[in-house]
Design a protein around this motif. Sequence first.
Motif, PDB file in Angstrom:
ATOM      1  N   CYS A   1       0.776  -1.128   0.062  1.00  0.00           N
ATOM      2  CA  CYS A   1      -0.125  -0.196   0.115  1.00  0.00           C
ATOM      3  C   CYS A   1       0.883   1.324   0.028  1.00  0.00           C
ATOM      4  O   CYS A   1       0.380   2.249  -0.701  1.00  0.00           O
ATOM      5  N   SER A   2       2.058   1.158   0.966  1.00  0.00           N
ATOM      6  CA  SER A   2       2.746   2.328   0.764  1.00  0.00           C
ATOM      7  C   SER A   2       3.506   2.547  -0.496  1.00  0.00           C
ATOM      8  O   SER A   2       3.560   3.519  -0.951  1.00  0.00           O
ATOM      9  N   LEU A   3       3.801   1.305  -1.270  1.00  0.00           N
ATOM     10  CA  LEU A   3       4.543   1.617  -2.537  1.00  0.00           C
ATOM     11  C   LEU A   3       3.464   2.112  -3.403  1.00  0.00           C
ATOM     12  O   LEU A   3       3.978   2.749  -4.266  1.00  0.00           O
ATOM     13  N   LEU A   4       2.313   1.714  -3.467  1.00  0.00           N
ATOM     14  CA  LEU A   4       1.119   1.928  -4.493  1.00  0.00           C
ATOM     15  C   LEU A   4       1.052   3.429  -4.259  1.00  0.00           C
ATOM     16  O   LEU A   4       0.858   4.505  -5.113  1.00  0.00           O
ATOM     17  N   PHE A   5       0.856   4.055  -2.903  1.00  0.00           N
ATOM     18  CA  PHE A   5       0.671   5.311  -2.551  1.00  0.00           C
ATOM     19  C   PHE A   5       1.855   6.288  -3.018  1.00  0.00           C
ATOM     20  O   PHE A   5       1.576   7.494  -3.516  1.00  0.00           O
ATOM     21  N   SER A   6       2.933   5.747  -3.101  1.00  0.00           N
ATOM     22  CA  SER A   6       3.964   6.770  -3.326  1.00  0.00           C
ATOM     23  C   SER A   6       3.965   6.860  -5.049  1.00  0.00           C
ATOM     24  O   SER A   6       4.681   7.991  -5.332  1.00  0.00           O
ATOM     25  N   LEU A   7       3.402   5.950  -5.836  1.00  0.00           N
ATOM     26  CA  LEU A   7       3.425   6.073  -7.185  1.00  0.00           C
ATOM     27  C   LEU A   7       2.514   7.199  -7.394  1.00  0.00           C
ATOM     28  O   LEU A   7       2.859   7.994  -8.580  1.00  0.00           O
ATOM     29  N   ASP A   8       1.286   7.542  -6.707  1.00  0.00           N
ATOM     30  CA  ASP A   8       0.363   8.503  -7.292  1.00  0.00           C
ATOM     31  C   ASP A   8      -0.424   8.862  -5.953  1.00  0.00           C
ATOM     32  O   ASP A   8      -1.574   8.619  -5.739  1.00  0.00           O
ATOM     33  N   SER A   9       0.181   9.591  -4.900  1.00  0.00           N
ATOM     34  CA  SER A   9      -0.304  10.119  -3.724  1.00  0.00           C
ATOM     35  C   SER A   9      -1.356  10.896  -3.962  1.00  0.00           C
ATOM     36  O   SER A   9      -2.397  10.956  -3.053  1.00  0.00           O
ATOM     37  N   TYR A  10      -1.555  11.957  -5.107  1.00  0.00           N
ATOM     38  CA  TYR A  10      -2.609  12.626  -4.934  1.00  0.00           C
ATOM     39  C   TYR A  10      -3.976  12.296  -5.251  1.00  0.00           C
ATOM     40  O   TYR A  10      -4.803  12.574  -4.809  1.00  0.00           O
ATOM     41  N   ARG A  11      -3.719  10.942  -6.124  1.00  0.00           N
ATOM     42  CA  ARG A  11      -5.099   9.990  -6.643  1.00  0.00           C
ATOM     43  C   ARG A  11      -5.659   9.525  -5.181  1.00  0.00           C
ATOM     44  O   ARG A  11      -6.575   9.701  -4.897  1.00  0.00           O
ATOM     45  N   TYR A  12      -4.588   9.107  -4.377  1.00  0.00           N
ATOM     46  CA  TYR A  12      -4.956   8.290  -3.413  1.00  0.00           C
ATOM     47  C   TYR A  12      -5.613   9.290  -2.148  1.00  0.00           C
ATOM     48  O   TYR A  12      -6.787   8.802  -1.436  1.00  0.00           O
ATOM     49  N   LEU A  13      -5.016  10.545  -2.087  1.00  0.00           N
ATOM     50  CA  LEU A  13      -5.434  11.481  -0.870  1.00  0.00           C
ATOM     51  C   LEU A  13      -6.974  11.995  -1.456  1.00  0.00           C
ATOM     52  O   LEU A  13      -7.584  12.525  -0.548  1.00  0.00           O
ATOM     53  N   ASN A  14      -7.354  11.800  -2.476  1.00  0.00           N
ATOM     54  CA  ASN A  14      -8.448  12.297  -2.964  1.00  0.00           C
ATOM     55  C   ASN A  14      -9.549  11.292  -3.365  1.00  0.00           C
ATOM     56  O   ASN A  14     -10.608  11.209  -3.893  1.00  0.00           O
ATOM     57  N   SER A  15      -9.237  10.066  -2.677  1.00  0.00           N
ATOM     58  CA  SER A  15     -10.098   8.898  -2.941  1.00  0.00           C
ATOM     59  C   SER A  15     -10.801   8.511  -1.464  1.00  0.00           C
ATOM     60  O   SER A  15     -10.186   8.302  -0.614  1.00  0.00           O
ATOM     61  N   ASP A  16     -12.159   8.510  -1.749  1.00  0.00           N
ATOM     62  CA  ASP A  16     -13.043   8.074  -0.335  1.00  0.00           C
ATOM     63  C   ASP A  16     -12.560   6.562  -0.368  1.00  0.00           C
ATOM     64  O   ASP A  16     -12.658   6.115   1.044  1.00  0.00           O
ATOM     65  N   LYS A  17     -12.707   5.733  -1.331  1.00  0.00           N
ATOM     66  CA  LYS A  17     -12.505   4.284  -1.476  1.00  0.00           C
ATOM     67  C   LYS A  17     -10.974   3.912  -0.645  1.00  0.00           C
ATOM     68  O   LYS A  17     -10.941   3.218   0.156  1.00  0.00           O
ATOM     69  N   PHE A  18     -10.154   4.710  -1.008  1.00  0.00           N
ATOM     70  CA  PHE A  18      -8.710   4.523  -0.212  1.00  0.00           C
ATOM     71  C   PHE A  18      -8.878   4.661   1.150  1.00  0.00           C
ATOM     72  O   PHE A  18      -8.231   3.967   1.941  1.00  0.00           O
ATOM     73  N   PHE A  19      -9.527   5.933   1.756  1.00  0.00           N
ATOM     74  CA  PHE A  19      -9.786   6.043   3.004  1.00  0.00           C
ATOM     75  C   PHE A  19     -10.409   5.009   3.763  1.00  0.00           C
ATOM     76  O   PHE A  19     -10.337   4.438   5.034  1.00  0.00           O
ATOM     77  N   ALA A  20     -11.387   4.585   3.107  1.00  0.00           N
ATOM     78  CA  ALA A  20     -12.259   3.360   3.450  1.00  0.00           C
ATOM     79  C   ALA A  20     -11.443   2.045   3.780  1.00  0.00           C
ATOM     80  O   ALA A  20     -11.558   1.292   4.945  1.00  0.00           O
ATOM     81  N   LYS A  21     -10.793   1.851   2.843  1.00  0.00           N
ATOM     82  CA  LYS A  21      -9.650   0.566   3.042  1.00  0.00           C
ATOM     83  C   LYS A  21      -8.695   0.931   4.067  1.00  0.00           C
ATOM     84  O   LYS A  21      -8.559  -0.339   4.635  1.00  0.00           O
ATOM     85  N   ILE A  22      -8.124   1.720   4.132  1.00  0.00           N
ATOM     86  CA  ILE A  22      -7.117   2.093   5.188  1.00  0.00           C
ATOM     87  C   ILE A  22      -7.824   1.822   6.673  1.00  0.00           C
ATOM     88  O   ILE A  22      -7.484   1.303   7.640  1.00  0.00           O
ATOM     89  N   THR A  23      -8.814   2.582   6.824  1.00  0.00           N
ATOM     90  CA  THR A  23     -10.123   2.204   7.885  1.00  0.00           C
ATOM     91  C   THR A  23     -10.048   0.726   8.228  1.00  0.00           C
ATOM     92  O   THR A  23     -10.236   0.497   9.277  1.00  0.00           O
TER      93      THR A  23
END
Length: 89
Positions: free
Chosen positions: A64-86
């Motif tokens: 997840c950290s590696l994927l986040f590092s590739l496109d952090s802007y997209r993940y920070l604006n994704s509700d689905k990403f925050f739901a998965k992290i939660t």
Amino acid sequence: MELSNLYTIFHLLGVALGLGGALMSDSMFLKSLKDLKISKTEMSFLRLGSVMVWLGLIILIVSCSLLFSLDSYRYLNSDKFFAKITFVA
């Protein structure tokens, strides 16, 4: 192969190990409770399941950290990403 595809495969491996380990551990635990005793063999299988869950969780966090590092802007604006992290937390 693109780096994001490799990280995604790594991420799915973590999901498979973590979920598979959890399901198998729970199944073995419930099966071993029939006689109200957990034998040494059953306990060793439960420990193996625990190791698989932890290994899967570590792989999930790293991938997840590696994927986040590739496109952090997209993940920070994704509700689905925050739901998965939660959910994982």
